[in-house]
Design an enzyme around this catalytic site. Structure first.
Site, PDB file in Angstrom:
ATOM      1  N   ARG A 165      55.050  41.742  46.754  1.00  0.00           N
ATOM      2  CA  ARG A 165      56.076  41.582  45.716  1.00  0.00           C
ATOM      3  C   ARG A 165      57.473  41.892  46.242  1.00  0.00           C
ATOM      4  NH1 ARG A 165      52.537  43.745  40.562  1.00  0.00           N
ATOM      5  NH2 ARG A 165      51.871  41.665  39.956  1.00  0.00           N
ATOM      6  N   LYS A 198      34.913  34.349  31.192  1.00  0.00           N
ATOM      7  CA  LYS A 198      34.733  34.070  29.764  1.00  0.00           C
ATOM      8  C   LYS A 198      35.505  32.866  29.246  1.00  0.00           C
ATOM      9  CE  LYS A 198      33.814  38.761  28.251  1.00  0.00           C
ATOM     10  NZ  LYS A 198      34.370  39.895  27.529  1.00  0.00           N
ATOM     11  N   GLY A 232      45.424  36.102  38.207  1.00  0.00           N
ATOM     12  CA  GLY A 232      44.396  37.109  38.471  1.00  0.00           C
ATOM     13  C   GLY A 232      43.476  36.867  39.639  1.00  0.00           C
ATOM     14  N   GLY A 236      49.399  37.616  33.895  1.00  0.00           N
ATOM     15  CA  GLY A 236      49.561  37.310  32.466  1.00  0.00           C
ATOM     16  C   GLY A 236      50.629  36.258  32.225  1.00  0.00           C
TER      17      GLY A 236
HETATM   18  P1  AMP Z   1      38.578  35.970  34.927  1.00  0.00           P
HETATM   19  O1  AMP Z   1      39.320  37.262  34.980  1.00  0.00           O
HETATM   20  O2  AMP Z   1      38.248  35.496  33.560  1.00  0.00           O
HETATM   21  O3  AMP Z   1      39.204  34.899  35.798  1.00  0.00           O
HETATM   22  O4  AMP Z   1      37.145  36.285  35.533  1.00  0.00           O
HETATM   23  C1  AMP Z   1      36.953  36.662  36.857  1.00  0.00           C
HETATM   24  C2  AMP Z   1      35.605  37.289  36.977  1.00  0.00           C
HETATM   25  O5  AMP Z   1      34.615  36.368  36.621  1.00  0.00           O
HETATM   26  C3  AMP Z   1      35.277  37.745  38.362  1.00  0.00           C
HETATM   27  O6  AMP Z   1      35.192  39.149  38.362  1.00  0.00           O
HETATM   28  C4  AMP Z   1      33.904  37.135  38.637  1.00  0.00           C
HETATM   29  O7  AMP Z   1      32.982  38.028  39.217  1.00  0.00           O
HETATM   30  C5  AMP Z   1      33.421  36.759  37.262  1.00  0.00           C
HETATM   31  N1  AMP Z   1      32.425  35.674  37.304  1.00  0.00           N
HETATM   32  C6  AMP Z   1      32.566  34.478  37.883  1.00  0.00           C
HETATM   33  N2  AMP Z   1      31.435  33.769  37.771  1.00  0.00           N
HETATM   34  C7  AMP Z   1      30.534  34.534  37.120  1.00  0.00           C
HETATM   35  C8  AMP Z   1      29.182  34.371  36.731  1.00  0.00           C
HETATM   36  N3  AMP Z   1      28.527  33.252  36.986  1.00  0.00           N
HETATM   37  N4  AMP Z   1      28.582  35.378  36.075  1.00  0.00           N
HETATM   38  C9  AMP Z   1      29.261  36.516  35.815  1.00  0.00           C
HETATM   39  N5  AMP Z   1      30.540  36.743  36.155  1.00  0.00           N
HETATM   40  C10 AMP Z   1      31.170  35.757  36.809  1.00  0.00           C
END
Ligand code: AMP
Length: 395
Positions: free
Chosen positions: A35, A197, A353, A376
């Site tokens: 940064r 999610k 992220g 964010g």
């Molecule tokens: P996000 O912050 O929503 O981008 O989610 C990132 C997280 O999603 C990471 O920590 C990954 O380990 C998790 N992730 C990715 N694929 C899977 C999966 N098939 N099952 C569970 N967690 C997952």
């Protein structure tokens, strides 16, 4: 859109909101100075013009004044990176600080103490913003990481600089990159959305369906879509209350002529562990007791083909549990494909992220067109929101 290139800073004092919210170890050493490095081009331009810089930032989430969150810990790092001696003001506002700022000579730099030592910063307090505004002739926002916050230093202070405010180099680059994907991108445009999610990405998906030709959905999000279509997902992560929404997204995509690409197969595991037993399974037929933790070979090949035919690519979110080595390959191969498409002339933006962590970890940072510095802020931009820190400069 006014940037620092529209101003000559000779004999001017620039008040710059930078994002120096860097990670520190227990001995207060900076463990990742990206940064600070990112703020360098803006600072250098001002100093080379013959101006001076007042740098302001937050660090961490202090409750009042807490010395462990003091920006004095990073003074040496800033000096090393910009190559100029940096003076430090132990309060970001007040008479003593105003006098330090007023006495700055061309070529000099002053770093202010953590803005968040004052609760007025996060509240966007008018009086506090006015006090900050006294510290410079021209206000520059170069902190994309906090551009989605209507805080005093990121947004409210701008109103005290009518025609003397602009975007720093970094923030201008971030805005341009998002525009290249969301507005002016060469077709075919692809978004790859992974991560855990559906619920955290839903507004992005809905906004993006109007901008892209292809959408790859991967990672944990997959299984809500698969279960909603009648697949057996075993113990894979799923948001049952989002299944209706998933079906609706598929319907909307069809109506908008967007091709959605979901995994065909997955690398399934019999536990959420790097040491679990693994087996490649059809995504619609994951056995009970097993969970999909990475993309399977057919999925990876299909994603590769889609990536290689696209000219503009946005990537947000990993395709599997990349933190565990045995489930990182889908994310790595996707990174390889995007790097390949980029070297063939595509524009690629990685933002938000965990995908940023993944490109850094796996060495793709210099092989994609742009890696966003905002988590964010990036997600809110992709949701189609106008960020308050950006609006305040455009006003
Ligand atoms: P996000 O912050 O929503 O981008 O989610 C990132 C997280 O999603 C990471 O920590 C990954 O380990 C998790 N992730 C990715 N694929 C899977 C999966 N098939 N099952 C569970 N967690 C997952």
């Amino acid at each position: 859109m006014k940037t620092i290139n529209d101003f000559n800073f000779k004999n001017k004092r620039a008040l710059i909101r930078v994002d120096f919210n860097v990670p520190l170890d227990d001995s207060f050493n900076v463990t990742d100075d990206t940064r600070i490095q990112s703020a360098k081009p803006t600072i250098t331009k001002i100093l080379e013009d013959g101006g001076s810089c007042v740098l302001m930032s937050h660090l961490g989430r202090p409750k009042g004044v807490q010395s462990e969150f003091s920006l004095k810990h990073i003074v040496n790092n800033v000096e090393d990176i910009i190559g100029v001696k940096v003076a430090f003001a132990d309060n970001c506002v007040g008479e003593a600080t105003e006098s330090l700022a007023e006495n700055l000579k061309p070529g000099q730099v002053l770093l202010l103490e953590n803005l968040r030592f004052h609760e007025e910063e996060k509240k966007g307090d008018q009086g506090f913003s006015e006090q900050l505004s006294r510290l410079g002739d021209i206000y520059i926002n170069d902190a994309f990481g906090t551009a989605h916050r209507a805080h005093a230093s990121t947004t409210v202070v701008a109103q005290f600089f009518e025609n003397t405010k602009c975007f720093g180099h970094l923030l201008a680059q971030e805005i341009d990159s998002i525009k290249k994907v969301m507005e002016t991108g060469e077709k075919p445009v692809l978004a790859v959305l992974g991560g855990a999610k559906v619920s955290s990405k839903i507004t992005i998906i809905e906004n993006i369906l109007d901008k892209v030709d292809h959408l790859i959905i991967g990672g944990g999000m997959t299984f809500t879509f698969i279960k909603a279509q009648g697949g057996n997902i075993g113990d894979s992560i799923c948001e049952d209350d989002k299944m209706e929404l998933a079906l609706d997204i598929l319907k909307q995509a069809k109506a908008k002529n967007v091709s959605i690409h979901l995994p065909i197969d997955v690398l399934a595991a019999d536990a959420f562990s790097n040491d679990a037993n693994t087996e490649v399974m059809d995504v619609m037929q994951i056995k009970d007791g097993w969970q999909g933790l990475d993309a399977g070979p057919k999925s990876k090949a299909n994603f590769h083909d889609v990536v290689m035919k696209c000219k503009t690519i946005l990537w947000n979110g990993p395709l599997g549990v990349f933190e565990m080595e045995n489930f990182s390959n889908g994310t790595i191969e996707l990174g390889n494909s995007i790097a390949g498409a980029t070297s063939n002339g595509a524009f690629s933006l990685v933002g938000g992220g965990d995908s940023v962590a993944a490109v850094k970890q796996f060495g793709f940072k210099d092989k994609v067109s742009y890696v966003s510095t905002g988590g964010g802020a990036m997600l809110e931009s992709l949701e189609g929101k106008t960020l308050p820190g950006i609006a305040a400069i455009l006003d």
